[in-house]
Structures are given as C-alpha cells and as structure tokens.
Design a protein around this motif. Structure first.
Motif, PDB file in Angstrom:
ATOM      1  N   SER B  20       0.783  -1.132   0.110  1.00 48.42           N
ATOM      2  CA  SER B  20      -0.009  -0.038  -0.066  1.00 48.42           C
ATOM      3  C   SER B  20       0.766   1.149  -0.110  1.00 48.42           C
ATOM      4  O   SER B  20       1.583   1.413   0.903  1.00 48.42           O
ATOM      5  CB  SER B  20      -0.880  -0.130   1.312  1.00 48.42           C
ATOM      6  N   PRO B  21       0.733   2.196  -1.056  1.00 46.17           N
ATOM      7  CA  PRO B  21      -0.161   1.866  -2.363  1.00 46.17           C
ATOM      8  C   PRO B  21       0.472   0.654  -3.117  1.00 46.17           C
ATOM      9  O   PRO B  21       1.918   0.759  -3.020  1.00 46.17           O
ATOM     10  CB  PRO B  21      -0.358   3.238  -3.014  1.00 46.17           C
ATOM     11  N   PRO B  22      -0.191  -0.103  -4.110  1.00 46.11           N
ATOM     12  CA  PRO B  22       0.259  -1.100  -4.647  1.00 46.11           C
ATOM     13  C   PRO B  22       1.492  -0.871  -5.539  1.00 46.11           C
ATOM     14  O   PRO B  22       1.453   0.178  -6.340  1.00 46.11           O
ATOM     15  CB  PRO B  22      -0.830  -1.558  -5.324  1.00 46.11           C
ATOM     16  N   CYS B  23       2.482  -1.485  -5.078  1.00 47.77           N
ATOM     17  CA  CYS B  23       3.857  -1.124  -6.098  1.00 47.77           C
ATOM     18  C   CYS B  23       4.697  -2.363  -6.281  1.00 47.77           C
ATOM     19  O   CYS B  23       4.775  -3.205  -5.437  1.00 47.77           O
ATOM     20  CB  CYS B  23       4.673  -0.203  -5.169  1.00 47.77           C
ATOM     21  N   MET B  42       7.579   0.322  -9.501  1.00 53.27           N
ATOM     22  CA  MET B  42       6.477   0.600 -10.574  1.00 53.27           C
ATOM     23  C   MET B  42       5.325   0.287  -9.873  1.00 53.27           C
ATOM     24  O   MET B  42       4.626  -0.421  -9.440  1.00 53.27           O
ATOM     25  CB  MET B  42       6.843  -0.778 -11.394  1.00 53.27           C
ATOM     26  N   PRO B  43       4.503   1.734  -9.738  1.00 51.97           N
ATOM     27  CA  PRO B  43       3.278   1.540  -9.110  1.00 51.97           C
ATOM     28  C   PRO B  43       2.267   0.819  -9.982  1.00 51.97           C
ATOM     29  O   PRO B  43       2.404   0.923 -11.226  1.00 51.97           O
ATOM     30  CB  PRO B  43       3.024   3.087  -8.877  1.00 51.97           C
ATOM     31  N   LEU B  47      -4.789  -1.417 -10.862  1.00 51.96           N
ATOM     32  CA  LEU B  47      -5.149  -2.832  -9.964  1.00 51.96           C
ATOM     33  C   LEU B  47      -6.633  -2.799  -9.173  1.00 51.96           C
ATOM     34  O   LEU B  47      -6.588  -1.851  -8.324  1.00 51.96           O
ATOM     35  CB  LEU B  47      -4.156  -3.277  -9.345  1.00 51.96           C
ATOM     36  N   THR B  48      -7.654  -3.295  -9.642  1.00 54.15           N
ATOM     37  CA  THR B  48      -8.790  -3.519  -8.526  1.00 54.15           C
ATOM     38  C   THR B  48      -8.926  -4.931  -8.180  1.00 54.15           C
ATOM     39  O   THR B  48      -8.265  -5.943  -8.829  1.00 54.15           O
ATOM     40  CB  THR B  48      -9.856  -2.952  -9.282  1.00 54.15           C
ATOM     41  N   ALA B  49      -9.897  -5.198  -7.469  1.00 49.56           N
ATOM     42  CA  ALA B  49     -10.274  -6.441  -7.007  1.00 49.56           C
ATOM     43  C   ALA B  49     -10.723  -7.520  -7.978  1.00 49.56           C
ATOM     44  O   ALA B  49     -10.618  -8.684  -8.203  1.00 49.56           O
ATOM     45  CB  ALA B  49     -11.449  -6.483  -5.843  1.00 49.56           C
ATOM     46  N   GLU B  85      -5.030  -9.477  -3.803  1.00 52.34           N
ATOM     47  CA  GLU B  85      -5.424  -9.796  -2.576  1.00 52.34           C
ATOM     48  C   GLU B  85      -5.317  -8.752  -1.221  1.00 52.34           C
ATOM     49  O   GLU B  85      -6.089  -8.550  -0.609  1.00 52.34           O
ATOM     50  CB  GLU B  85      -5.033 -11.299  -2.037  1.00 52.34           C
ATOM     51  N   GLY B  86      -4.153  -8.082  -1.292  1.00 54.79           N
ATOM     52  CA  GLY B  86      -3.582  -7.229  -0.647  1.00 54.79           C
ATOM     53  C   GLY B  86      -4.535  -5.866  -0.434  1.00 54.79           C
ATOM     54  O   GLY B  86      -4.712  -4.948   0.588  1.00 54.79           O
TER      55      GLY B  86
END
Ligand SMILES: Nc1nc2c(ncn2[C@@H]2O[C@H](COP(=O)(O)OP(=O)(O)OP(=O)(O)O)[C@@H](O)[C@H]2O)c(=O)[nH]1
Ligand SMILES: [Mg+2]
Lengths: 201, 166
Positions: B20-23, B42-43, B47-49, B85-86
């Motif tokens: 978080s934030p996904p990277c 690399m952000p 990405l979504t569920a 998943e995170g």
C-alpha cells in the motif's frame, strides 16, 4: 470481419475429390493444458494463425502440403476451452478424417481422461484413424521407456513428443495427415454402411 | 530475448512488492559491468479486486519496457495476485501461501474444470518449464523435424489400474 478469401472459406470435407487439392480434416482431442496448441504451433511455426470457425468455438489451422503424391489441404481443428464440458460439439467430429489424442507425460489424470475422449470419438466417428501422443517428454524422459494399456488395447500408435524441443512433432502430424488422406481415399466406414443396407434387402 | 533485454535493462535479481499503495519492486543489475544493484519502483495504480492480472501485467511490461522483459510471466502474475489480494487488507505472509497454490500444478488435479483465468495461471507456471526446454526457430541448434525412436524394451507405465476398461 472482412469477407473471407477462398483460403478461409469453410470446407465440405466430404466433397468428392475432383479438381483442386484433396481436403482433409484432422482433429485434436485431450484434456486442458496437455499441450495440444503448443504442438500445433511447433508443427506450423509461422503458419500458426488460427481462424475462428464461423459458428463454433474452435480454432482452425489451415495447412497446405503434399501427401502420397497429392496436393492436400488440411484443416486442423483445435479446442478452444470446451474441455470444461468433457465433451465436444458433434460438429467437431463431423467429417473428420483422423484424430490426434494427447495426454501429458507429467499428469496421470490426463491419461485417465483419454477414455472419455476416445469413447466420444468412437460414438461420432467409429472408424477414423486415431493416433496417440504423450507430450512433454522433456519434463519426464522416463515415460519414453513406458507402455500404456490405452494405446495397446486400442491398437493405436503412440508417439513420444515434446512440443518444446520439437521431438517427434513433425512425424506425428505428417503421419496423421497421411492416415487422413488414406482414409479419405478409402473410407471404410462408409463402405460398411453400404454393405449393411445391401444385406438388409 | 533474454540477452537483448539484458543488454539494455540489465539482469533482474529480485522481484518484490509493497502492498500500500500497490507497487511492484524490481532489483536489477545494470548491464554495465561493476555497476551497483538498482531498485526500480513500479506503481500498480490500475489494479482493482476484479482486474484481469494478465492484462495488468501486459500494461506494466509496456510501460516499463525493457525492464520486465526478462521477468517470467508467472513470477509477475504471482506478485500482482498478492497485490490484488492485499487491496482488501491482510499481511503478505498470509496472502502468499494462498496465491502460491493458484500457481502450483497439482499433477492429480483435473484442470478441465478451471475458469480461463485460473487455467491461465497454471499455464503460466507450466510455461516456465516450457521456456527452459524450448528450442526456437531462431536458435542455431533448431531442427524442424526432430525424430527420435524410443523402441527399446518397455516397462509398464503404472498409470493403469486394475479396474480400467479401455
Ligand atoms: N515442458 C513442456 N511444457 C509444455 C509442452 N507443451 C506444452 N507445454 C506447456 O503446457 C501448457 C499448456 O499447453 P497448451 O498448448 O496451451 O495446452 P492445450 O492442450 O492447448 O490446452 P487447452 O487449449 O487449454 O486445452 C503451456 O503452458 C505450455 O507451456 C512441452 O512439450 N514441454
Ligand atoms: Mg489449446
């Protein structure tokens, strides 16, 4: 989609063999992820460009070659996800001249799957030549010194294949084409059918 | 492919993530010999569920070309699945074993029943083996028609059971 050229038109594989190339249909059967498409790709290389069938979810690969001194046009039919139903639409089998049954040298479950495919094949095409391939021998070389009841009991040739290394891929497909052409020129199941009718009279 | 990618982007050494934030994090050794290891962040904003991870992977590969060229697809997909998943919370230690299972090929599992997306994960894992073994047409040792006979004495496979009726 653009209008299809003569090479893309769907074929009546039972068309009498007059002028032009002999047309044959060869179908691929076997569980998901055994490598059917990778084997096709290894055989066709740059010609590995699927045509979608106009009405059924299958991939068609058209291949021109010479077999038994004849100019031959082969359509290979490859599955596009129907394995989930453990069954193919009857049109998949319709007019087929040969069948390649594939299982995975690393997954016994795919060998067990052969019986269902073979049964469905024979319900639809009782007499066409069937060849069996065990793919991914690169991952399990031990399999090349093994025999299998399925092919022995059904009198089917077994090919030890690796789509990644290329082992016996071309041999398998050229043999399948050859058998398909032989069958088309002498379709014994149609002969049986006619004999039956004569006997009844 | 690997050598071209190495030429420009260096060699990938480690792949990691930050939830978080996904990277996505890539440690690589630059092509220039003797250079120190570098970290590339690399952000992964899109990405979504419900994202298709294969599509997100493709976007990342293009945006960060050539840095991900030599990273195997299943490794990349696995990282994206952990990130995905995170998104709804949880710790990497808990998420990772679940995701690992998705990419493991159980030789007894019937793959016919899987959804396309799940099947693609298994195939990504298989592709890693395939790519290790493959001889492609552009390689000098490539031969189109490789024939090999295996007609020595055969032992029974052991894959037939007594009850089998072929
Ligand atoms: N090691 C190795 N892997 C292979 C070989 N052939 C195929 N594979 C791997 O097996 C996986 C499945 O191959 P596909 O060709 O997609 O299998 P398929 O039978 O067409 O699968 P469906 O279309 O889903 O029915 C791929 O991920 C390949 O990497 C082979 O000869 N050796
Ligand atoms: Mg396929």
């Amino acid at each position: 989609m653009a209008a299809s050229g003569p090479e893309e038109r769907e074929i009546d594989y039972d068309r009498p063999t007059g002028a032009g190339p002999l047309t044959v249909k060869v179908i691929m059967l076997g569980d998901s992820a055994v490598g059917k498409s990778k084997m096709m790709e290894r055989f066709l290389l740059d010609d590995f460009k699927p045509h979608q069938h106009s009405t059924f979810a299958v991939n068609l690969f058209r291949h021109r070659c010479t077999a038994q001194g004849r100019d031959v046009l082969v359509d290979f039919w490859d599955t596009a996800g129907q394995e989930a139903f453990k069954s193919m639409h009857p049109s998949y089998y319709h007019q087929a001249h040969a069948c390649i049954l594939v299982f995975d040298a690393t997954r016994k479950v795919t060998y067990k799957g052969l019986s269902g495919w073979y049964q469905e094949l024979r319900e639809n095409r009782p007499k066409i030549p069937a060849l069996c391939a065990v793919n991914k021998i690169d991952e399990n070389p031990d399999v090349t010194s093994r025999s299998f009841n399925f092919t022995e009991k059904n009198g089917m040739p077994l090919y030890y294949v690796s789509a990644s290394k290329g082992t016996n891929v071309v041999r398998l497909f050229t043999d399948a084409i050859d058998r398909a052409v032989t069958y088309k020129l002498d379709p014994t199941d149609e002969m049986d059918h006619i004999l039956e009718e004569l006997e009844r009279d | 492919m690997t050598s071209a990618a190495e030429g420009e982007a260096g060699r990938p050494v480690k792949l990691g993530i930050r939830l978080s934030p996904p990277c996505l994090l890539l440690v690589y050794r630059p092509a220039r010999s003797g250079a120190a290891l570098r970290l590339r962040k690399m952000p992964v904003k899109s990405l979504t569920a419900t994202s298709n991870c294969a599509r997100v992977a493709q976007e990342l590969r293009e945006r960060h070309r050539p840095h991900l060229d030599a990273v195997p697809q299943n490794k990349l997909l696995k990282m994206l699945r952990v990130l995905q998943e995170g998104l709804s919370g949880g710790r990497v230690e808990d998420i990772l074993p679940r995701v690992e299972l998705e990419f493991r090929v159980d030789p007894d599992e019937d793959l016919n029943q899987l959804s396309t997306e799940l099947l693609d994960r298994k195939k990504a894992a298989m592709d890693e083996h395939f790519n290790r073994q493959v001889v492609r047409p552009d390689q000098p040792e490539f031969v189109y028609d490789v024939r090999q006979d295996f007609d020595g004495p055969k032992q029974h496979s052991g894959w037939d059971d007594d009850g089998d009726d072929w």
